[in-house]
Design an enzyme around this catalytic site. Structure first.
Site, mmCIF file in Angstrom:
data_model
loop_
_atom_site.group_PDB
_atom_site.id
_atom_site.type_symbol
_atom_site.label_atom_id
_atom_site.label_comp_id
_atom_site.label_asym_id
_atom_site.label_seq_id
_atom_site.Cartn_x
_atom_site.Cartn_y
_atom_site.Cartn_z
ATOM 1 N N HIS A 217 41.295 52.037 50.042
ATOM 2 C CA HIS A 217 42.236 51.211 49.279
ATOM 3 C C HIS A 217 43.374 52.042 48.708
ATOM 4 O O HIS A 217 44.102 51.580 47.839
ATOM 5 C CB HIS A 217 41.520 50.492 48.138
ATOM 6 C CG HIS A 217 40.480 49.547 48.607
ATOM 7 N ND1 HIS A 217 39.154 49.893 48.700
ATOM 8 C CD2 HIS A 217 40.574 48.267 49.035
ATOM 9 C CE1 HIS A 217 38.468 48.863 49.153
ATOM 10 N NE2 HIS A 217 39.299 47.861 49.368
ATOM 11 N N GLY A 401 48.997 44.717 38.850
ATOM 12 C CA GLY A 401 50.140 43.894 38.495
ATOM 13 C C GLY A 401 50.315 42.715 39.418
ATOM 14 O O GLY A 401 50.427 41.563 38.973
ATOM 15 N N GLY A 403 48.115 41.450 41.454
ATOM 16 C CA GLY A 403 46.949 40.585 41.373
ATOM 17 C C GLY A 403 47.025 39.648 40.178
ATOM 18 O O GLY A 403 46.741 38.445 40.286
ATOM 19 N N THR A 443 38.490 42.201 40.921
ATOM 20 C CA THR A 443 37.723 42.228 39.682
ATOM 21 C C THR A 443 38.424 41.451 38.582
ATOM 22 O O THR A 443 37.816 40.613 37.908
ATOM 23 C CB THR A 443 37.505 43.679 39.225
ATOM 24 O OG1 THR A 443 36.897 44.418 40.282
ATOM 25 C CG2 THR A 443 36.614 43.736 38.003
ATOM 26 N N GLY A 485 30.381 41.381 34.828
ATOM 27 C CA GLY A 485 31.118 42.594 35.155
ATOM 28 C C GLY A 485 30.371 43.866 34.829
ATOM 29 O O GLY A 485 30.756 44.955 35.263
ATOM 30 N N ARG A 542 36.920 51.263 40.353
ATOM 31 C CA ARG A 542 37.504 52.199 41.315
ATOM 32 C C ARG A 542 38.057 53.457 40.671
ATOM 33 O O ARG A 542 38.219 54.485 41.314
ATOM 34 C CB ARG A 542 38.619 51.503 42.101
ATOM 35 C CG ARG A 542 38.105 50.450 43.055
ATOM 36 C CD ARG A 542 39.245 49.821 43.837
ATOM 37 N NE ARG A 542 38.749 48.707 44.641
ATOM 38 C CZ ARG A 542 39.522 47.853 45.275
ATOM 39 N NH1 ARG A 542 40.826 47.981 45.206
ATOM 40 N NH2 ARG A 542 39.012 46.873 45.991
ATOM 41 N N ASP A 555 43.960 51.679 30.025
ATOM 42 C CA ASP A 555 43.418 50.868 31.107
ATOM 43 C C ASP A 555 44.353 49.693 31.382
ATOM 44 O O ASP A 555 44.727 48.957 30.459
ATOM 45 C CB ASP A 555 42.038 50.347 30.726
ATOM 46 C CG ASP A 555 41.475 49.420 31.776
ATOM 47 O OD1 ASP A 555 41.197 49.906 32.881
ATOM 48 O OD2 ASP A 555 41.340 48.220 31.494
#
Length: 580
Positions: A217, A401, A403, A443, A485, A542, A555
Protein backbone atom coordinates in the site's frame (compact mmCIF):
# COMPACT_ATOMS: atom_id res chain seq x y z
CA UNK A 1 2.39 8.86 -12.02
CA UNK A 2 -1.00 7.54 -13.12
CA UNK A 3 -1.68 8.81 -16.64
CA UNK A 4 -5.23 7.72 -17.38
CA UNK A 5 -8.11 8.62 -15.09
CA UNK A 6 -11.22 10.79 -14.97
CA UNK A 7 -12.29 11.80 -11.47
CA UNK A 8 -9.78 10.33 -8.96
CA UNK A 9 -12.60 9.82 -6.45
CA UNK A 10 -14.44 7.59 -8.95
CA UNK A 11 -11.34 5.71 -10.15
CA UNK A 12 -11.95 2.45 -8.27
CA UNK A 13 -15.61 2.26 -9.30
CA UNK A 14 -14.82 2.99 -12.93
CA UNK A 15 -12.03 0.41 -12.84
CA UNK A 16 -14.46 -2.28 -11.67
CA UNK A 17 -16.96 -1.31 -14.40
CA UNK A 18 -14.29 -1.58 -17.08
CA UNK A 19 -12.96 -4.85 -15.69
CA UNK A 20 -16.42 -6.42 -15.72
CA UNK A 21 -17.07 -5.16 -19.25
CA UNK A 22 -13.82 -6.76 -20.40
CA UNK A 23 -14.36 -10.05 -18.54
CA UNK A 24 -18.09 -10.75 -18.68
CA UNK A 25 -17.37 -14.40 -19.45
CA UNK A 26 -15.82 -14.78 -16.00
CA UNK A 27 -17.53 -12.34 -13.63
CA UNK A 28 -20.62 -10.38 -12.70
CA UNK A 29 -20.60 -7.09 -10.83
CA UNK A 30 -21.92 -6.85 -7.29
CA UNK A 31 -22.01 -3.62 -5.31
CA UNK A 32 -18.43 -3.39 -4.07
CA UNK A 33 -16.88 -6.19 -6.08
CA UNK A 34 -17.40 -9.14 -8.40
CA UNK A 35 -18.49 -12.79 -8.25
CA UNK A 36 -18.10 -15.64 -10.70
CA UNK A 37 -20.46 -15.46 -13.63
CA UNK A 38 -21.53 -19.02 -12.86
CA UNK A 39 -23.47 -19.72 -9.67
CA UNK A 40 -21.60 -21.48 -6.86
CA UNK A 41 -22.73 -25.14 -6.94
CA UNK A 42 -25.10 -26.10 -4.16
CA UNK A 43 -23.14 -27.53 -1.26
CA UNK A 44 -19.80 -25.95 -2.25
CA UNK A 45 -18.04 -23.57 0.11
CA UNK A 46 -17.65 -20.10 -1.43
CA UNK A 47 -14.15 -18.61 -1.15
CA UNK A 48 -14.40 -14.82 -0.94
CA UNK A 49 -11.23 -12.73 -1.08
CA UNK A 50 -10.70 -8.99 -1.15
CA UNK A 51 -8.96 -5.81 -0.15
CA UNK A 52 -8.32 -2.37 -1.51
CA UNK A 53 -8.27 -1.60 -5.22
CA UNK A 54 -4.99 -0.71 -6.89
CA UNK A 55 -3.34 -4.17 -6.72
CA UNK A 56 -4.50 -5.88 -9.93
CA UNK A 57 -4.60 -8.78 -10.60
CA UNK A 58 -5.44 -8.98 -6.91
CA UNK A 59 -8.27 -9.21 -6.26
CA UNK A 60 -10.82 -9.20 -9.08
CA UNK A 61 -8.45 -10.90 -11.52
CA UNK A 62 -8.37 -14.00 -9.32
CA UNK A 63 -12.10 -14.81 -9.50
CA UNK A 64 -12.98 -17.93 -11.45
CA UNK A 65 -12.91 -21.76 -11.34
CA UNK A 66 -9.98 -23.03 -9.27
CA UNK A 67 -9.70 -19.76 -7.43
CA UNK A 68 -12.07 -17.34 -5.71
CA UNK A 69 -15.84 -17.35 -6.00
CA UNK A 70 -15.97 -13.60 -5.29
CA UNK A 71 -13.83 -10.59 -4.54
CA UNK A 72 -14.80 -7.54 -2.51
CA UNK A 73 -12.85 -4.45 -3.53
CA UNK A 74 -12.61 -1.19 -1.67
CA UNK A 75 -11.38 2.17 -2.82
CA UNK A 76 -7.72 2.63 -3.68
CA UNK A 77 -5.60 1.05 -0.96
CA UNK A 78 -8.62 1.01 1.38
CA UNK A 79 -10.56 -1.95 2.69
CA UNK A 80 -13.95 -2.70 1.19
CA UNK A 81 -16.77 -1.77 3.54
CA UNK A 82 -18.67 -4.35 5.58
CA UNK A 83 -21.69 -3.73 3.35
CA UNK A 84 -19.69 -4.42 0.20
CA UNK A 85 -18.19 -7.61 1.63
CA UNK A 86 -21.61 -8.76 2.80
CA UNK A 87 -23.16 -8.24 -0.63
CA UNK A 88 -20.36 -10.09 -2.43
CA UNK A 89 -20.52 -13.00 0.02
CA UNK A 90 -24.33 -13.21 -0.23
CA UNK A 91 -24.11 -13.35 -4.02
CA UNK A 92 -21.34 -15.98 -3.94
CA UNK A 93 -22.71 -18.26 -1.19
CA UNK A 94 -23.77 -21.71 -2.38
CA UNK A 95 -25.31 -23.08 0.79
CA UNK A 96 -22.20 -24.59 2.38
CA UNK A 97 -20.86 -21.43 3.98
CA UNK A 98 -18.27 -18.80 3.15
CA UNK A 99 -14.51 -18.82 3.70
CA UNK A 100 -13.11 -15.29 3.89
CA UNK A 101 -9.40 -14.90 3.23
CA UNK A 102 -7.52 -11.62 2.80
CA UNK A 103 -4.39 -9.74 3.84
CA UNK A 104 -3.90 -8.77 7.46
CA UNK A 105 -4.69 -5.06 7.54
CA UNK A 106 -6.67 -3.36 10.29
CA UNK A 107 -9.40 -2.03 7.99
CA UNK A 108 -9.86 -5.36 6.23
CA UNK A 109 -10.07 -7.26 9.51
CA UNK A 110 -12.58 -4.78 10.93
CA UNK A 111 -14.87 -4.78 7.89
CA UNK A 112 -14.67 -8.50 7.09
CA UNK A 113 -15.39 -9.33 10.75
CA UNK A 114 -18.50 -7.15 10.67
CA UNK A 115 -19.68 -8.76 7.44
CA UNK A 116 -19.01 -12.21 8.86
CA UNK A 117 -21.02 -11.44 11.99
CA UNK A 118 -23.97 -10.30 9.88
CA UNK A 119 -23.85 -13.41 7.69
CA UNK A 120 -23.66 -15.75 10.67
CA UNK A 121 -26.63 -13.96 12.23
CA UNK A 122 -28.55 -14.76 9.03
CA UNK A 123 -27.63 -18.45 9.27
CA UNK A 124 -24.76 -18.48 6.74
CA UNK A 125 -21.70 -20.20 8.29
CA UNK A 126 -18.43 -18.29 7.87
CA UNK A 127 -14.79 -18.73 8.78
CA UNK A 128 -11.74 -16.57 8.10
CA UNK A 129 -8.07 -17.06 7.29
CA UNK A 130 -6.07 -13.84 7.49
CA UNK A 131 -2.89 -13.95 5.38
CA UNK A 132 0.28 -13.02 7.29
CA UNK A 133 3.20 -13.79 4.97
CA UNK A 134 5.27 -10.56 5.04
CA UNK A 135 8.28 -11.24 7.28
CA UNK A 136 9.32 -7.56 7.31
CA UNK A 137 6.20 -6.33 9.08
CA UNK A 138 6.61 -8.18 12.39
CA UNK A 139 8.94 -10.60 14.12
CA UNK A 140 8.36 -14.35 14.25
CA UNK A 141 6.96 -14.25 17.83
CA UNK A 142 4.42 -11.69 16.60
CA UNK A 143 3.79 -13.29 13.21
CA UNK A 144 0.03 -12.85 13.73
CA UNK A 145 0.65 -9.11 13.21
CA UNK A 146 2.32 -9.55 9.83
CA UNK A 147 0.84 -8.09 6.63
CA UNK A 148 -0.47 -10.14 3.75
CA UNK A 149 1.30 -9.51 0.45
CA UNK A 150 1.94 -11.74 -2.59
CA UNK A 151 1.63 -14.86 -0.43
CA UNK A 152 -2.11 -14.24 -0.67
CA UNK A 153 -2.06 -16.33 -3.85
CA UNK A 154 -0.80 -19.46 -2.09
CA UNK A 155 -3.53 -19.25 0.55
CA UNK A 156 -6.25 -18.45 -1.99
CA UNK A 157 -5.20 -21.44 -4.10
CA UNK A 158 -5.33 -23.81 -1.13
CA UNK A 159 -8.76 -22.58 -0.03
CA UNK A 160 -10.18 -22.82 -3.55
CA UNK A 161 -8.74 -26.29 -4.11
CA UNK A 162 -10.39 -27.61 -0.96
CA UNK A 163 -13.69 -25.93 -1.84
CA UNK A 164 -13.70 -27.26 -5.42
CA UNK A 165 -13.15 -30.87 -4.26
CA UNK A 166 -16.18 -30.57 -1.97
CA UNK A 167 -14.62 -30.15 1.47
CA UNK A 168 -16.81 -28.73 4.22
CA UNK A 169 -16.16 -25.27 5.66
CA UNK A 170 -13.94 -26.46 8.51
CA UNK A 171 -11.79 -28.53 6.16
CA UNK A 172 -11.43 -25.62 3.71
CA UNK A 173 -10.37 -23.41 6.63
CA UNK A 174 -7.87 -26.01 7.85
CA UNK A 175 -6.06 -26.30 4.52
CA UNK A 176 -6.05 -22.54 3.91
CA UNK A 177 -4.73 -21.91 7.39
CA UNK A 178 -1.96 -24.46 6.88
CA UNK A 179 -1.06 -22.78 3.60
CA UNK A 180 -0.72 -19.46 5.42
CA UNK A 181 1.53 -21.04 8.05
CA UNK A 182 3.75 -22.41 5.26
CA UNK A 183 4.08 -19.13 3.33
CA UNK A 184 6.70 -16.38 3.72
CA UNK A 185 7.34 -13.25 1.61
CA UNK A 186 10.04 -10.57 1.52
CA UNK A 187 10.18 -7.54 -0.75
CA UNK A 188 11.98 -4.35 -1.74
CA UNK A 189 10.99 -1.13 -3.48
CA UNK A 190 13.02 1.14 -5.75
CA UNK A 191 10.41 3.90 -5.92
CA UNK A 192 7.05 4.81 -4.45
CA UNK A 193 3.70 4.82 -6.23
CA UNK A 194 1.50 7.80 -6.99
CA UNK A 195 -2.28 7.51 -6.67
CA UNK A 196 -4.53 8.90 -9.44
CA UNK A 197 -4.74 12.67 -9.15
CA UNK A 198 -1.92 12.91 -6.61
CA UNK A 199 0.97 15.25 -7.31
CA UNK A 200 3.63 13.21 -5.51
CA UNK A 201 4.35 9.56 -4.65
CA UNK A 202 3.37 8.15 -1.26
CA UNK A 203 7.05 7.75 -0.46
CA UNK A 204 10.36 8.22 -2.24
CA UNK A 205 13.58 6.26 -2.39
CA UNK A 206 16.87 8.05 -3.17
CA UNK A 207 18.33 7.25 -6.56
CA UNK A 208 20.62 4.25 -6.41
CA UNK A 209 19.01 3.00 -3.19
CA UNK A 210 16.19 0.60 -2.34
CA UNK A 211 13.71 0.34 0.52
CA UNK A 212 13.87 -3.08 2.14
CA UNK A 213 10.63 -4.50 3.49
CA UNK A 214 8.15 -2.34 1.59
CA UNK A 215 4.38 -2.77 1.85
CA UNK A 216 1.99 -3.07 -1.08
CA UNK A 217 0.00 0.00 0.00
CA UNK A 218 3.00 2.28 -0.24
CA UNK A 219 4.19 1.72 3.31
CA UNK A 220 7.88 2.62 3.28
CA UNK A 221 10.48 -0.05 3.96
CA UNK A 222 12.06 -0.71 7.32
CA UNK A 223 15.55 0.14 6.05
CA UNK A 224 17.43 1.41 3.00
CA UNK A 225 20.52 0.13 1.26
CA UNK A 226 22.35 0.54 -2.01
CA UNK A 227 20.69 -0.93 -5.08
CA UNK A 228 22.41 -4.29 -5.78
CA UNK A 229 22.68 -6.33 -8.95
CA UNK A 230 19.84 -8.71 -9.79
CA UNK A 231 21.90 -11.53 -8.34
CA UNK A 232 22.63 -9.52 -5.20
CA UNK A 233 18.93 -8.86 -4.73
CA UNK A 234 18.16 -12.55 -5.20
CA UNK A 235 20.71 -13.37 -2.49
CA UNK A 236 19.09 -10.90 -0.09
CA UNK A 237 15.58 -12.21 -0.67
CA UNK A 238 16.45 -15.90 -0.61
CA UNK A 239 18.60 -15.61 2.51
CA UNK A 240 15.91 -13.69 4.35
CA UNK A 241 13.20 -16.22 3.51
CA UNK A 242 15.27 -19.32 4.20
CA UNK A 243 16.02 -17.99 7.69
CA UNK A 244 12.28 -17.30 8.15
CA UNK A 245 11.13 -20.80 7.19
CA UNK A 246 8.20 -22.15 9.21
CA UNK A 247 9.17 -23.37 12.66
CA UNK A 248 7.35 -26.64 12.01
CA UNK A 249 9.94 -27.52 9.35
CA UNK A 250 13.29 -28.84 10.56
CA UNK A 251 15.26 -27.69 7.54
CA UNK A 252 14.79 -26.20 4.11
CA UNK A 253 17.06 -28.86 2.66
CA UNK A 254 15.03 -31.30 0.62
CA UNK A 255 11.93 -29.13 0.79
CA UNK A 256 9.58 -28.77 -2.13
CA UNK A 257 8.51 -25.13 -2.51
CA UNK A 258 6.16 -23.09 -4.60
CA UNK A 259 7.85 -19.83 -5.62
CA UNK A 260 6.39 -16.44 -6.53
CA UNK A 261 8.64 -13.69 -7.85
CA UNK A 262 6.24 -10.76 -7.94
CA UNK A 263 6.63 -7.43 -9.72
CA UNK A 264 5.01 -4.46 -7.99
CA UNK A 265 4.03 -2.66 -11.20
CA UNK A 266 7.00 -0.93 -12.83
CA UNK A 267 9.62 -3.68 -12.95
CA UNK A 268 9.51 -5.29 -16.39
CA UNK A 269 9.15 -9.02 -16.95
CA UNK A 270 12.61 -9.23 -18.48
CA UNK A 271 14.10 -7.89 -15.24
CA UNK A 272 12.06 -10.38 -13.25
CA UNK A 273 13.33 -13.26 -15.36
CA UNK A 274 16.93 -12.15 -14.89
CA UNK A 275 16.37 -12.04 -11.14
CA UNK A 276 14.51 -15.35 -11.09
CA UNK A 277 17.45 -17.07 -12.77
CA UNK A 278 19.51 -16.27 -9.69
CA UNK A 279 16.65 -17.12 -7.31
CA UNK A 280 16.30 -20.55 -8.90
CA UNK A 281 20.03 -21.24 -8.66
CA UNK A 282 20.23 -20.13 -5.04
CA UNK A 283 17.21 -22.14 -3.92
CA UNK A 284 18.50 -25.25 -5.67
CA UNK A 285 21.85 -24.78 -3.94
CA UNK A 286 19.96 -24.74 -0.63
CA UNK A 287 18.65 -28.21 -1.44
CA UNK A 288 15.14 -27.07 -2.36
CA UNK A 289 13.07 -28.40 -5.21
CA UNK A 290 11.02 -25.72 -6.97
CA UNK A 291 7.45 -26.62 -7.96
CA UNK A 292 5.55 -24.64 -10.61
CA UNK A 293 7.14 -21.22 -10.06
CA UNK A 294 5.18 -18.04 -10.81
CA UNK A 295 7.11 -15.06 -12.22
CA UNK A 296 5.15 -11.93 -13.03
CA UNK A 297 2.71 -9.43 -11.57
CA UNK A 298 0.39 -11.06 -9.04
CA UNK A 299 -0.03 -8.28 -6.46
CA UNK A 300 0.88 -4.80 -7.68
CA UNK A 301 0.84 -1.25 -6.40
CA UNK A 302 0.20 0.97 -9.42
CA UNK A 303 3.60 1.93 -10.84
CA UNK A 304 5.68 1.14 -7.77
CA UNK A 305 9.08 -0.17 -8.83
CA UNK A 306 9.67 -3.16 -6.60
CA UNK A 307 9.97 -6.91 -6.30
CA UNK A 308 8.90 -9.48 -3.73
CA UNK A 309 9.78 -13.12 -3.34
CA UNK A 310 7.41 -15.67 -1.79
CA UNK A 311 8.27 -19.21 -0.72
CA UNK A 312 5.43 -21.67 -0.14
CA UNK A 313 6.71 -24.77 1.67
CA UNK A 314 4.68 -27.70 0.32
CA UNK A 315 3.43 -30.95 1.76
CA UNK A 316 1.66 -33.48 -0.45
CA UNK A 317 -1.78 -31.90 -0.09
CA UNK A 318 -0.58 -28.31 -0.45
CA UNK A 319 1.35 -29.30 -3.57
CA UNK A 320 -1.82 -30.71 -5.11
CA UNK A 321 -3.55 -27.41 -4.34
CA UNK A 322 -0.66 -25.35 -5.76
CA UNK A 323 -0.66 -27.33 -9.02
CA UNK A 324 -4.43 -27.65 -9.43
CA UNK A 325 -6.23 -26.13 -12.46
CA UNK A 326 -7.49 -22.56 -12.36
CA UNK A 327 -9.13 -20.34 -14.95
CA UNK A 328 -9.58 -16.66 -14.13
CA UNK A 329 -9.09 -13.38 -16.01
CA UNK A 330 -5.52 -13.02 -14.74
CA UNK A 331 -4.42 -16.48 -13.57
CA UNK A 332 -4.69 -19.69 -15.56
CA UNK A 333 -3.14 -23.07 -14.89
CA UNK A 334 -3.83 -26.56 -16.21
CA UNK A 335 -7.06 -27.60 -17.87
CA UNK A 336 -10.41 -26.43 -16.54
CA UNK A 337 -13.67 -27.85 -17.85
CA UNK A 338 -15.27 -25.07 -19.88
CA UNK A 339 -18.62 -26.03 -18.36
CA UNK A 340 -17.30 -24.80 -15.01
CA UNK A 341 -17.22 -21.31 -16.52
CA UNK A 342 -20.47 -21.37 -18.49
CA UNK A 343 -22.79 -23.37 -16.19
CA UNK A 344 -25.81 -21.91 -14.39
CA UNK A 345 -25.09 -18.21 -14.94
CA UNK A 346 -25.88 -16.09 -11.90
CA UNK A 347 -28.40 -13.26 -11.67
CA UNK A 348 -27.41 -10.55 -9.22
CA UNK A 349 -30.12 -9.28 -6.89
CA UNK A 350 -29.01 -6.32 -4.77
CA UNK A 351 -29.86 -5.93 -1.11
CA UNK A 352 -32.97 -3.81 -0.42
CA UNK A 353 -32.31 -0.85 1.91
CA UNK A 354 -34.34 -0.42 5.09
CA UNK A 355 -37.26 2.02 4.95
CA UNK A 356 -37.29 5.30 6.86
CA UNK A 357 -38.79 4.88 10.35
CA UNK A 358 -41.63 7.15 11.59
CA UNK A 359 -40.45 10.19 13.54
CA UNK A 360 -41.77 13.00 15.72
CA UNK A 361 -41.77 16.69 14.83
CA UNK A 362 -39.24 17.36 17.58
CA UNK A 363 -36.87 14.72 16.21
CA UNK A 364 -37.25 16.03 12.67
CA UNK A 365 -36.38 19.51 13.91
CA UNK A 366 -33.24 18.10 15.52
CA UNK A 367 -32.56 16.33 12.25
CA UNK A 368 -32.02 19.74 10.64
CA UNK A 369 -29.13 20.32 13.06
CA UNK A 370 -27.78 16.84 12.32
CA UNK A 371 -27.93 17.50 8.58
CA UNK A 372 -26.18 20.87 8.98
CA UNK A 373 -23.52 19.20 11.15
CA UNK A 374 -22.80 16.54 8.54
CA UNK A 375 -22.60 19.24 5.87
CA UNK A 376 -20.16 21.19 8.06
CA UNK A 377 -18.02 18.07 8.55
CA UNK A 378 -17.96 17.48 4.81
CA UNK A 379 -16.90 21.08 4.14
CA UNK A 380 -14.22 20.87 6.83
CA UNK A 381 -12.79 17.70 5.29
CA UNK A 382 -12.80 19.25 1.81
CA UNK A 383 -10.76 22.11 3.22
CA UNK A 384 -8.30 19.86 5.03
CA UNK A 385 -8.12 16.84 2.72
CA UNK A 386 -4.52 17.42 1.63
CA UNK A 387 -3.25 18.02 5.17
CA UNK A 388 -4.99 14.88 6.43
CA UNK A 389 -3.38 12.92 3.62
CA UNK A 390 0.01 14.41 4.45
CA UNK A 391 -0.33 13.42 8.11
CA UNK A 392 -1.28 9.90 7.09
CA UNK A 393 1.71 9.59 4.76
CA UNK A 394 4.17 10.16 7.62
CA UNK A 395 3.94 6.49 8.63
CA UNK A 396 0.95 5.16 6.67
CA UNK A 397 -0.27 5.11 3.09
CA UNK A 398 -1.52 8.69 2.78
CA UNK A 399 -5.14 7.95 1.92
CA UNK A 400 -6.87 9.23 5.08
CA UNK A 401 -7.86 12.56 3.57
CA UNK A 402 -9.41 11.18 0.41
CA UNK A 403 -11.06 8.35 2.35
CA UNK A 404 -12.66 10.82 4.75
CA UNK A 405 -13.72 12.97 1.80
CA UNK A 406 -15.44 10.04 0.11
CA UNK A 407 -17.14 9.03 3.34
CA UNK A 408 -18.37 12.47 4.31
CA UNK A 409 -19.64 13.21 0.80
CA UNK A 410 -21.64 9.98 0.75
CA UNK A 411 -22.91 10.63 4.28
CA UNK A 412 -24.19 14.06 3.31
CA UNK A 413 -26.07 12.72 0.27
CA UNK A 414 -27.67 9.99 2.39
CA UNK A 415 -28.53 12.47 5.15
CA UNK A 416 -30.12 14.86 2.66
CA UNK A 417 -32.17 12.04 1.16
CA UNK A 418 -33.30 10.85 4.60
CA UNK A 419 -34.25 14.38 5.67
CA UNK A 420 -36.21 14.85 2.44
CA UNK A 421 -38.22 11.76 3.41
CA UNK A 422 -38.99 13.27 6.83
CA UNK A 423 -36.58 11.13 8.81
CA UNK A 424 -35.86 11.89 12.44
CA UNK A 425 -32.45 12.75 13.86
CA UNK A 426 -31.58 9.14 14.68
CA UNK A 427 -32.46 7.83 11.23
CA UNK A 428 -30.52 10.62 9.53
CA UNK A 429 -27.46 9.73 11.60
CA UNK A 430 -27.89 6.02 10.88
CA UNK A 431 -28.31 6.49 7.12
CA UNK A 432 -25.30 8.82 7.09
CA UNK A 433 -23.24 6.30 9.05
CA UNK A 434 -24.09 3.44 6.69
CA UNK A 435 -23.25 5.55 3.64
CA UNK A 436 -20.00 6.79 5.20
CA UNK A 437 -18.81 3.25 5.95
CA UNK A 438 -19.92 1.92 2.58
CA UNK A 439 -18.28 4.63 0.50
CA UNK A 440 -15.13 5.35 2.47
CA UNK A 441 -14.21 1.77 3.32
CA UNK A 442 -10.98 1.22 5.21
CA UNK A 443 -10.54 1.50 8.94
CA UNK A 444 -11.73 5.07 9.32
CA UNK A 445 -14.83 4.45 7.22
CA UNK A 446 -15.84 1.46 9.31
CA UNK A 447 -15.18 3.29 12.58
CA UNK A 448 -17.12 6.40 11.53
CA UNK A 449 -19.99 4.16 10.47
CA UNK A 450 -19.94 2.42 13.85
CA UNK A 451 -19.75 5.73 15.70
CA UNK A 452 -22.60 7.42 13.85
CA UNK A 453 -24.83 4.37 14.23
CA UNK A 454 -24.05 4.14 17.95
CA UNK A 455 -25.02 7.78 18.43
CA UNK A 456 -28.11 7.23 16.27
CA UNK A 457 -29.30 4.39 18.51
CA UNK A 458 -29.18 6.68 21.55
CA UNK A 459 -30.71 9.70 19.80
CA UNK A 460 -33.62 7.85 18.20
CA UNK A 461 -36.50 9.41 16.28
CA UNK A 462 -38.87 10.39 19.07
CA UNK A 463 -37.53 13.31 21.08
CA UNK A 464 -35.01 16.11 20.64
CA UNK A 465 -31.66 14.88 22.04
CA UNK A 466 -30.55 16.41 25.34
CA UNK A 467 -27.01 16.90 26.60
CA UNK A 468 -27.38 13.62 28.49
CA UNK A 469 -28.49 11.75 25.37
CA UNK A 470 -25.58 13.14 23.34
CA UNK A 471 -23.15 12.13 26.08
CA UNK A 472 -24.61 8.63 26.09
CA UNK A 473 -24.36 8.49 22.31
CA UNK A 474 -20.69 9.48 22.22
CA UNK A 475 -19.95 7.03 25.04
CA UNK A 476 -21.66 4.29 23.03
CA UNK A 477 -19.63 5.30 19.97
CA UNK A 478 -16.43 5.00 21.98
CA UNK A 479 -17.43 1.53 23.20
CA UNK A 480 -18.25 0.36 19.66
CA UNK A 481 -14.96 1.65 18.25
CA UNK A 482 -12.95 0.10 21.09
CA UNK A 483 -14.78 -3.22 20.71
CA UNK A 484 -14.54 -3.61 16.95
CA UNK A 485 -11.39 -1.61 16.28
CA UNK A 486 -9.57 -3.08 19.30
CA UNK A 487 -7.94 0.28 20.03
CA UNK A 488 -7.26 1.48 23.57
CA UNK A 489 -6.41 4.83 25.07
CA UNK A 490 -2.77 5.59 24.27
CA UNK A 491 -2.63 3.56 21.03
CA UNK A 492 -2.49 6.77 18.94
CA UNK A 493 -5.91 6.53 17.31
CA UNK A 494 -9.19 8.43 17.30
CA UNK A 495 -9.91 6.76 20.66
CA UNK A 496 -7.42 9.19 22.22
CA UNK A 497 -9.80 12.00 21.26
CA UNK A 498 -13.14 10.27 21.68
CA UNK A 499 -12.41 9.03 25.20
CA UNK A 500 -11.79 12.43 26.84
CA UNK A 501 -14.64 13.92 24.82
CA UNK A 502 -17.07 11.26 26.10
CA UNK A 503 -15.95 11.94 29.67
CA UNK A 504 -16.27 15.70 29.24
CA UNK A 505 -19.76 15.46 27.72
CA UNK A 506 -20.93 13.18 30.52
CA UNK A 507 -19.58 15.49 33.23
CA UNK A 508 -21.09 18.55 31.55
CA UNK A 509 -24.50 16.88 31.35
CA UNK A 510 -24.29 15.88 35.00
CA UNK A 511 -23.60 19.54 35.89
CA UNK A 512 -26.67 20.66 33.96
CA UNK A 513 -24.98 22.31 30.97
CA UNK A 514 -26.90 22.61 27.73
CA UNK A 515 -26.03 20.45 24.74
CA UNK A 516 -24.54 23.51 23.00
CA UNK A 517 -22.29 24.44 25.93
CA UNK A 518 -21.31 20.81 26.55
CA UNK A 519 -20.25 20.39 22.96
CA UNK A 520 -18.38 23.69 22.86
CA UNK A 521 -16.29 22.65 25.85
CA UNK A 522 -15.72 19.19 24.39
CA UNK A 523 -14.43 20.70 21.13
CA UNK A 524 -11.59 22.41 23.00
CA UNK A 525 -10.71 19.16 24.76
CA UNK A 526 -10.78 17.29 21.43
CA UNK A 527 -8.31 19.72 19.85
CA UNK A 528 -5.92 19.36 22.78
CA UNK A 529 -6.21 15.55 22.76
CA UNK A 530 -5.57 15.35 19.03
CA UNK A 531 -2.46 17.49 19.35
CA UNK A 532 -1.25 15.33 22.24
CA UNK A 533 -1.20 12.23 20.02
CA UNK A 534 1.94 13.64 18.41
CA UNK A 535 3.83 12.37 21.47
CA UNK A 536 2.43 8.83 21.21
CA UNK A 537 3.68 5.82 19.29
CA UNK A 538 1.10 3.85 17.25
CA UNK A 539 0.34 0.43 18.72
CA UNK A 540 -2.04 -0.83 16.00
CA UNK A 541 -2.76 -0.21 12.31
CA UNK A 542 -0.50 0.33 9.30
CA UNK A 543 1.62 2.93 11.06
CA UNK A 544 2.75 0.42 13.72
CA UNK A 545 5.73 -1.05 11.77
CA UNK A 546 7.05 2.52 11.29
CA UNK A 547 6.06 3.90 14.67
CA UNK A 548 9.21 5.98 15.20
CA UNK A 549 8.48 7.95 12.02
CA UNK A 550 5.18 9.16 13.47
CA UNK A 551 6.66 10.51 16.70
CA UNK A 552 6.14 14.28 16.70
CA UNK A 553 3.24 14.08 14.26
CA UNK A 554 -0.39 13.77 15.41
CA UNK A 555 -2.57 10.84 14.41
CA UNK A 556 -4.59 11.78 11.29
CA UNK A 557 -7.72 10.00 12.54
CA UNK A 558 -7.54 11.89 15.83
CA UNK A 559 -7.04 15.19 14.00
CA UNK A 560 -9.97 14.66 11.61
CA UNK A 561 -12.24 13.67 14.51
CA UNK A 562 -11.28 16.76 16.51
CA UNK A 563 -11.94 18.97 13.48
CA UNK A 564 -15.31 17.30 13.01
CA UNK A 565 -16.26 17.88 16.65
CA UNK A 566 -15.30 21.53 16.26
CA UNK A 567 -17.40 21.82 13.09
CA UNK A 568 -20.41 20.41 14.95
CA UNK A 569 -19.84 22.87 17.81
CA UNK A 570 -19.95 25.74 15.32
CA UNK A 571 -23.26 24.50 13.91
CA UNK A 572 -24.79 24.11 17.35
CA UNK A 573 -23.65 27.58 18.31
CA UNK A 574 -25.12 29.13 15.16
CA UNK A 575 -28.40 27.27 15.68
CA UNK A 576 -28.60 28.63 19.23
CA UNK A 577 -28.15 32.18 17.96
CA UNK A 578 -30.88 31.67 15.38
CA UNK A 579 -33.29 30.37 18.02
CA UNK A 580 -32.56 33.42 20.18
Amino acid sequence: MTYLYNDPVQFADECIDGFVAANSTFVRKVHGGVVRASRTPTGQVAVVIGGGSGHYPAFAGLVGPGLAHGAAMGNLFASPSAQQIYRVAKAAAGGAGVLFTYGNYAGDVLNFDQAQARLIAEGIPCRTVVVTDDISSASEPESHKRRGVAGDLAVFRAAAYAAERGDDLNAVWTLANRANEHTRSFGVAFSGCTLPGASAPLFTVPEGRMAVGMGIHGEPGISEQDLPTAHGLAELLVEGLVHARPATLDSSAGARVGVILNGLGAVKYEELFVTYGSVSTLLTAQGMEIVDPEVGELVTSFQMAGVSLTLFWLDAELEEAWKSPAYTPAYRKGLVNRQDVDRDLITIVDVVEDAILPSSAASRASGVIVLDSIRAIKNMIDTNVEELGRLDSVAGDGDHGIGMQRGASAALLAAEDAAAHEAGAGSILSKAGDAWADRAGGTSGALWGLALNAVAAEVGDVAAPTATVLASGVTAALAAIARFGKAQLGDKTMVDVLSPVAIALTESAEHGLTARDSWKSAALIAAEAADATSQLLPKIGRARPHMEKSLGSPDPGAVSLALAIDAIAAVMNSQQKVSQ
